[in-house]
Design a protein around this motif. Structure first.
Motif, PDB file in Angstrom:
ATOM      1  N   LEU A   6       0.822  -1.206   0.000  1.00 37.01           N
ATOM      2  CA  LEU A   6       0.000   0.000   0.000  1.00 37.01           C
ATOM      3  C   LEU A   6       0.858   1.258   0.000  1.00 37.01           C
ATOM      4  O   LEU A   6       0.566   2.220  -0.728  1.00 37.01           O
ATOM      5  N   GLU A  13       1.479   6.576  -6.868  1.00 30.98           N
ATOM      6  CA  GLU A  13       0.438   7.552  -7.194  1.00 30.98           C
ATOM      7  C   GLU A  13       1.044   8.947  -7.347  1.00 30.98           C
ATOM      8  O   GLU A  13       0.662   9.709  -8.236  1.00 30.98           O
ATOM      9  N   PHE A  43      -2.359   0.746  -9.053  1.00 30.53           N
ATOM     10  CA  PHE A  43      -3.653   0.101  -8.870  1.00 30.53           C
ATOM     11  C   PHE A  43      -3.500  -1.375  -8.522  1.00 30.53           C
ATOM     12  O   PHE A  43      -4.247  -1.909  -7.694  1.00 30.53           O
ATOM     13  N   LEU A  46      -2.465  -1.554  -4.920  1.00 29.96           N
ATOM     14  CA  LEU A  46      -3.616  -1.210  -4.091  1.00 29.96           C
ATOM     15  C   LEU A  46      -4.572  -2.390  -4.017  1.00 29.96           C
ATOM     16  O   LEU A  46      -5.044  -2.757  -2.935  1.00 29.96           O
ATOM     17  N   SER A  47      -4.826  -3.013  -5.140  1.00 33.57           N
ATOM     18  CA  SER A  47      -5.712  -4.176  -5.175  1.00 33.57           C
ATOM     19  C   SER A  47      -5.175  -5.304  -4.315  1.00 33.57           C
ATOM     20  O   SER A  47      -5.920  -5.941  -3.560  1.00 33.57           O
ATOM     21  N   MET A  50      -5.690  -4.593  -0.682  1.00 37.74           N
ATOM     22  CA  MET A  50      -7.099  -4.680  -0.282  1.00 37.74           C
ATOM     23  C   MET A  50      -7.549  -6.118  -0.020  1.00 37.74           C
ATOM     24  O   MET A  50      -8.636  -6.321   0.520  1.00 37.74           O
ATOM     25  N   LEU A  55     -11.348  -1.878   2.970  1.00 35.78           N
ATOM     26  CA  LEU A  55     -11.466  -0.984   1.821  1.00 35.78           C
ATOM     27  C   LEU A  55     -11.221   0.474   2.202  1.00 35.78           C
ATOM     28  O   LEU A  55     -10.398   1.160   1.587  1.00 35.78           O
ATOM     29  N   ALA A  58      -7.505   1.140   3.263  1.00 31.32           N
ATOM     30  CA  ALA A  58      -6.562   1.069   2.141  1.00 31.32           C
ATOM     31  C   ALA A  58      -6.728   2.264   1.207  1.00 31.32           C
ATOM     32  O   ALA A  58      -5.743   2.903   0.821  1.00 31.32           O
ATOM     33  N   TYR A  59      -7.966   2.572   0.868  1.00 33.69           N
ATOM     34  CA  TYR A  59      -8.194   3.664  -0.075  1.00 33.69           C
ATOM     35  C   TYR A  59      -7.795   5.010   0.527  1.00 33.69           C
ATOM     36  O   TYR A  59      -7.195   5.840  -0.149  1.00 33.69           O
ATOM     37  N   TRP A  62      -3.948   5.224   0.613  1.00 30.67           N
ATOM     38  CA  TRP A  62      -3.443   5.365  -0.753  1.00 30.67           C
ATOM     39  C   TRP A  62      -3.645   6.786  -1.275  1.00 30.67           C
ATOM     40  O   TRP A  62      -2.705   7.415  -1.765  1.00 30.67           O
ATOM     41  N   THR A  63      -4.863   7.295  -1.146  1.00 34.73           N
ATOM     42  CA  THR A  63      -5.120   8.648  -1.648  1.00 34.73           C
ATOM     43  C   THR A  63      -4.403   9.707  -0.814  1.00 34.73           C
ATOM     44  O   THR A  63      -3.967  10.725  -1.348  1.00 34.73           O
TER      45      THR A  63
END
Length: 105
Positions: A6, A13, A43, A46-47, A50, A55, A58-59, A62-63
């Motif tokens: 992650l 990113e 991606f 990230l997948s 996850m 969810l 992780a999201y 990441w962001t």
């Protein structure tokens, strides 16, 4: 391993956001290729993360890494302005990331 994946996904990113800016609307080949490769890799990582992380956690991580990293890249490499409010906003994001990591451990 999920946290490492992650973190790397978040760093990628930053790379793809920076290279997308450098691609000038995908009119420059090398930055465009870097953008596409790092987007796909980011991606994928990230997948992978996850699979074992929630969810939302992780999201958000990441962001958050991407947002703060792109903010820093803009300042250090593109001469974007450094203001107290922009720094405060980045500090609040980092604080949120740390809190999310603590409650997800």
């Amino acid at each position: 391993m999920a946290w490492v994946s992650l973190f790397i996904a978040g760093l990628l990113e930053v790379v793809w956001a920076f290279s997308m800016k450098q691609s000038e609307g995908f009119t420059r080949l090398v930055p465009s290729v870097i953008t596409f490769i790092t987007v796909i890799t980011s991606f994928a990582l990230l997948s992978f993360s996850m699979k074992s992380l929630p969810l939302g956690t992780a999201y958000m991580i990441w962001t958050g890494i991407g947002a703060v990293g792109a903010f820093a890249a803009g300042i250090f490499f593109m001469g974007e302005p450094v203001t107290l409010l922009r720094i405060l906003a980045a500090v609040l994001i980092v604080g949120g990331l740390l809190l999310m990591k603590l409650v997800s451990a």
